[in-house]
Design a protein around this motif. Structure first.
Motif, PDB file in Angstrom:
ATOM      1  N   UNK A  27       3.471  18.337  -4.931  1.00  0.00           N
ATOM      2  CA  UNK A  27       4.772  18.896  -5.298  1.00  0.00           C
ATOM      3  C   UNK A  27       5.896  18.200  -4.554  1.00  0.00           C
ATOM      4  N   UNK A  28       5.543  17.493  -3.505  1.00  0.00           N
ATOM      5  CA  UNK A  28       6.564  16.816  -2.727  1.00  0.00           C
ATOM      6  C   UNK A  28       5.931  15.789  -1.812  1.00  0.00           C
ATOM      7  N   UNK A  29       6.733  14.815  -1.423  1.00  0.00           N
ATOM      8  CA  UNK A  29       6.215  13.677  -0.678  1.00  0.00           C
ATOM      9  C   UNK A  29       7.021  13.499   0.608  1.00  0.00           C
ATOM     10  N   UNK A  30       6.318  13.284   1.709  1.00  0.00           N
ATOM     11  CA  UNK A  30       6.984  12.966   2.960  1.00  0.00           C
ATOM     12  C   UNK A  30       6.702  11.511   3.291  1.00  0.00           C
ATOM     13  N   UNK A  89       0.827  -1.204   0.000  1.00  0.00           N
ATOM     14  CA  UNK A  89       0.000   0.000   0.000  1.00  0.00           C
ATOM     15  C   UNK A  89       0.862   1.255   0.000  1.00  0.00           C
ATOM     16  N   UNK A  90       2.025   1.160   0.578  1.00  0.00           N
ATOM     17  CA  UNK A  90       2.920   2.320   0.548  1.00  0.00           C
ATOM     18  C   UNK A  90       3.278   2.666  -0.893  1.00  0.00           C
ATOM     19  N   UNK A  91       3.629   1.657  -1.636  1.00  0.00           N
ATOM     20  CA  UNK A  91       3.993   1.874  -3.033  1.00  0.00           C
ATOM     21  C   UNK A  91       2.812   2.430  -3.813  1.00  0.00           C
ATOM     22  N   UNK A  92       1.668   1.839  -3.554  1.00  0.00           N
ATOM     23  CA  UNK A  92       0.445   2.292  -4.219  1.00  0.00           C
ATOM     24  C   UNK A  92       0.169   3.765  -3.904  1.00  0.00           C
ATOM     25  N   UNK A  93       0.366   4.113  -2.653  1.00  0.00           N
ATOM     26  CA  UNK A  93       0.121   5.496  -2.240  1.00  0.00           C
ATOM     27  C   UNK A  93       1.085   6.442  -2.949  1.00  0.00           C
ATOM     28  N   UNK A  94       2.331   6.046  -3.039  1.00  0.00           N
ATOM     29  CA  UNK A  94       3.309   6.871  -3.745  1.00  0.00           C
ATOM     30  C   UNK A  94       2.841   7.087  -5.179  1.00  0.00           C
ATOM     31  N   UNK A  95       2.424   6.037  -5.804  1.00  0.00           N
ATOM     32  CA  UNK A  95       2.035   6.140  -7.211  1.00  0.00           C
ATOM     33  C   UNK A  95       0.816   7.006  -7.418  1.00  0.00           C
ATOM     34  N   UNK A 120      11.089  10.896   7.038  1.00  0.00           N
ATOM     35  CA  UNK A 120      11.083  11.151   8.468  1.00  0.00           C
ATOM     36  C   UNK A 120      11.345   9.825   9.164  1.00  0.00           C
ATOM     37  N   UNK A 121      12.223   9.846  10.119  1.00  0.00           N
ATOM     38  CA  UNK A 121      12.544   8.660  10.905  1.00  0.00           C
ATOM     39  C   UNK A 121      13.076   7.516  10.083  1.00  0.00           C
ATOM     40  N   UNK A 122      13.847   7.881   9.126  1.00  0.00           N
ATOM     41  CA  UNK A 122      14.580   6.887   8.343  1.00  0.00           C
ATOM     42  C   UNK A 122      15.586   7.647   7.516  1.00  0.00           C
ATOM     43  N   UNK A 123      16.738   7.038   7.299  1.00  0.00           N
ATOM     44  CA  UNK A 123      17.749   7.704   6.501  1.00  0.00           C
ATOM     45  C   UNK A 123      17.992   6.886   5.252  1.00  0.00           C
ATOM     46  N   UNK A 124      18.390   7.577   4.182  1.00  0.00           N
ATOM     47  CA  UNK A 124      18.668   6.853   2.949  1.00  0.00           C
ATOM     48  C   UNK A 124      19.647   7.694   2.132  1.00  0.00           C
ATOM     49  N   UNK A 149       7.909   1.334   5.643  1.00  0.00           N
ATOM     50  CA  UNK A 149       8.187  -0.071   5.929  1.00  0.00           C
ATOM     51  C   UNK A 149       8.875  -0.747   4.763  1.00  0.00           C
ATOM     52  N   UNK A 150       8.745  -0.154   3.583  1.00  0.00           N
ATOM     53  CA  UNK A 150       9.275  -0.857   2.412  1.00  0.00           C
ATOM     54  C   UNK A 150      10.633  -0.301   2.003  1.00  0.00           C
ATOM     55  N   UNK A 151      11.143  -0.856   0.947  1.00  0.00           N
ATOM     56  CA  UNK A 151      12.421  -0.465   0.384  1.00  0.00           C
ATOM     57  C   UNK A 151      12.332   0.967  -0.142  1.00  0.00           C
ATOM     58  N   UNK A 152      13.119   1.850   0.455  1.00  0.00           N
ATOM     59  CA  UNK A 152      13.011   3.261   0.110  1.00  0.00           C
ATOM     60  C   UNK A 152      13.380   3.515  -1.353  1.00  0.00           C
ATOM     61  N   UNK A 153      14.418   2.834  -1.831  1.00  0.00           N
ATOM     62  CA  UNK A 153      14.854   3.045  -3.215  1.00  0.00           C
ATOM     63  C   UNK A 153      13.717   2.753  -4.186  1.00  0.00           C
ATOM     64  N   UNK A 154      13.007   1.685  -3.897  1.00  0.00           N
ATOM     65  CA  UNK A 154      11.877   1.303  -4.737  1.00  0.00           C
ATOM     66  C   UNK A 154      10.791   2.381  -4.718  1.00  0.00           C
ATOM     67  N   UNK A 155      10.493   2.883  -3.533  1.00  0.00           N
ATOM     68  CA  UNK A 155       9.476   3.929  -3.421  1.00  0.00           C
ATOM     69  C   UNK A 155       9.894   5.163  -4.214  1.00  0.00           C
ATOM     70  N   UNK A 156      11.138   5.534  -4.061  1.00  0.00           N
ATOM     71  CA  UNK A 156      11.610   6.754  -4.703  1.00  0.00           C
ATOM     72  C   UNK A 156      11.602   6.610  -6.227  1.00  0.00           C
ATOM     73  N   UNK A 157      11.849   5.415  -6.706  1.00  0.00           N
ATOM     74  CA  UNK A 157      11.831   5.202  -8.151  1.00  0.00           C
ATOM     75  C   UNK A 157      10.477   5.560  -8.742  1.00  0.00           C
ATOM     76  N   UNK A 158       9.434   5.395  -7.950  1.00  0.00           N
ATOM     77  CA  UNK A 158       8.093   5.685  -8.461  1.00  0.00           C
ATOM     78  C   UNK A 158       7.627   7.092  -8.141  1.00  0.00           C
TER      79      UNK A 158
END
Lengths: 327, 327
Positions: free
Chosen positions: B117-120, B104-110, B142-146, B125-134
DNA sequence: GAAAGTTGCGGTACCGTTTCCACGATAGCT
DNA sequence: AGCTATCGTGGAAACGGTACCGCAACTTTC
């Protein structure tokens, strides 16, 4: 970056309008063409630009939710439920936290109304008519009723009757009531329920007065309660009940042996208190679901008659209520 | 219904472009014309259509927030803080609750990325790189570094050291730790802090294993804790600590006389437990504020260097910690 | 076998705003 | 007085889709 409908059209060897038809399942497109378009769209990772679509259709695919305070678990729950139902319907949701400030509520309505297809007002603190005047979209109320508007409320007064009956059955004959902010709409509902309950059961109700609907409110009310002859206390909501429990514990009063405590809402923390709190369960997720459905109906057909849904409530008996001790 | 820029133009006797310039304070317009336009806009209650504006400018004026669970007061707090800062900046915010589900996180990103204009991303919970790709827009964590991304985190390991030092100062030499989900990024931070703290103070830390980060998780961990030689327990977060307190109370264990309990986060309910909870305060509202500011900077200039902000934490000592009893 | 209906598709006109360019008028300069 | 900046304004294009209309080709009907 983002490919446009024309890129897809070129790739599939058709016109833009055909792509639009093929992807939106509307209008007539031959199976062969449609699959070619879909393949091209897939290849280019095409996604229709919601802004452009919104401009022509007048639909944004968004819902707006305005709550008084997201930190109140009650409203967080509504937000979550709304979110989840909206997602299932293919909608996204704006959330505005009005910080208990009527002015911010109005501001939120104004800034959101152009960007959404419908607005959910949850326990609005301000004049509903005024808010609606500034809304350019259908509106559904949660936990408040207003003539001419769709609303989803809980049968608070019915729940109150159940709570009092239960206390009466345990043997309590004098019950204290910790009221919340005087202007609150649900507060009125609770008082009405109390009047009904008094008539039905013959218990005596002692109004301790108005307190903030917060932990501190309950904390403050505890001492008044102890000074009264009541053996049980009904709190404005679970948070207030939590404050009560805390102050009672600090004063060495045992719950439920010495005093019984009942809350309203059945938010998550009602299970986490010690002892776990007996409380009147108000449906939230299902209220949110219903609100989405009412809104979707109103969006499809703006002339649909408003509906006032009243959801059932029930008493959740946990460990904070028991047989009264002689005092 | 809603009047358009052309209505205003007609009313003011100028062209649409002049109205646009006059109202957006951009470009050159004579003072006389501007005031005439403003008067006309006022009279017609004109508000620019955000959709149309968004189409041409490519800006939506919206921010997106994705959290794992709005019912967790920690995230509700972040949502509230983000909301309030965004409003102050003239932005609205979409909130998506991913229900702890990476899919659902990925779905929400998409579904959100084209409308904001920007996403927080809060504690994804998921792979950040994957989320960012979309994501088609700037992203702040927030509360995670990448690597390569702006982020706002709290100095969790520093807070852990403070907590352990405090317990050591009270006389505790053996401390139990109730861990949360194994995959959690903050969990790793806490464990690192524990290692540091062990080196610095010489206390012994007993890992009780991984539990759900919920009330039930803490409830379950309590028995293990009591079977261990530890005299104090560090919980994964305040909710878990709350579960611990409850089970301890049910088993007749007195807090803090028999056992000291420390949580993390300092959410509202940490003050509402009995006894009130000693906890490591993690800033949330200010984290959310910073996140908005980082995002706004990235939106203005997409090439701005990513920043990793680490916010200070501190220990809030309440009544759940004390001098250990001999066991 | 011609008339009428159906189907699939392309072209064009929007939706409401901003942005770019062109143009006339006024001002400032030599 | 003529020449160039500057200013204020209007017109047109564009953003990325969808909706409507029209047309050709094909199918159905008597």
């Amino acid at each position: 970056m983002g490919s446009t409908i024309r890129d897809v059209a070129r790739a599939a060897g058709v016109s833009a309008s055909t792509v639009s038809r093929a992807l939106s399942e509307r209008g007539s497109v031959s199976g062969e063409t449609r699959s070619r378009v879909i393949a091209a769209a897939e290849r280019l990772d095409y996604r229709p630009n919601p802004t452009a679509r919104g401009l022509i259709t007048g639909r944004t695919g968004n819902l707006g939710l305005i709550v008084p305070d997201l930190l109140n678990p009650f409203f967080a729950d509504v937000a979550k439920g709304l979110q989840s139902r909206a997602r299932a319907t293919g909608l996204s949701v704006f959330v505005a936290d009005a910080d208990e400030d009527p002015r911010l509520e109005l501001e939120a309505v104004q800034s959101l109304t152009r960007q959404v297809d419908g607005l959910v007002l949850c326990s609005p603190r301000s004049d509903v008519a005024e808010l609606v005047r500034h809304a350019a979209t259908p509106v559904v109320l949660i936990h408040r009723r207003h003539p001419g508007l769709s609303s989803v409320t809980a049968d608070v007064s019915g729940g109150t009757v159940k709570a009092v009956q239960n206390l009466r059955a345990l043997g309590h004959t004098t019950i204290a009531y910790v009221d919340g902010p005087a202007a609150s709409w649900v507060g009125g509902q609770r008082r009405e329920g109390l009047r009904e309950a008094v008539q039905a059961t013959g218990v005596e109700v002692i109004h301790l007065g108005n307190f903030a609907g917060t932990f501190d409110g309950g904390f403050a009310a505890a001492d008044l309660m102890l000074a009264s002859p009541a053996t049980a206390v009904l709190a404005y909501n679970d948070i207030v009940a939590c404050g009560l429990l805390n102050r009672l514990a600090a004063r060495g009063v045992r719950v439920p042996d010495d005093v019984s405590v009942v809350g309203y809402d059945d938010v998550t923390i009602a299970m986490m208190t010690y002892p776990p709190l007996t409380t009147v369960h108000l449906p939230r997720q299902s209220a949110a679901r219903t609100a989405v459905d009412l809104l979707v109906a109103a969006i499809k057909d703006p002339d649909v008659a408003p509906r006032e849904d009243v959801l059932a409530t029930h008493l959740v008996v946990r460990a904070s209520t028991g047989v009264p001790a002689r005092r």
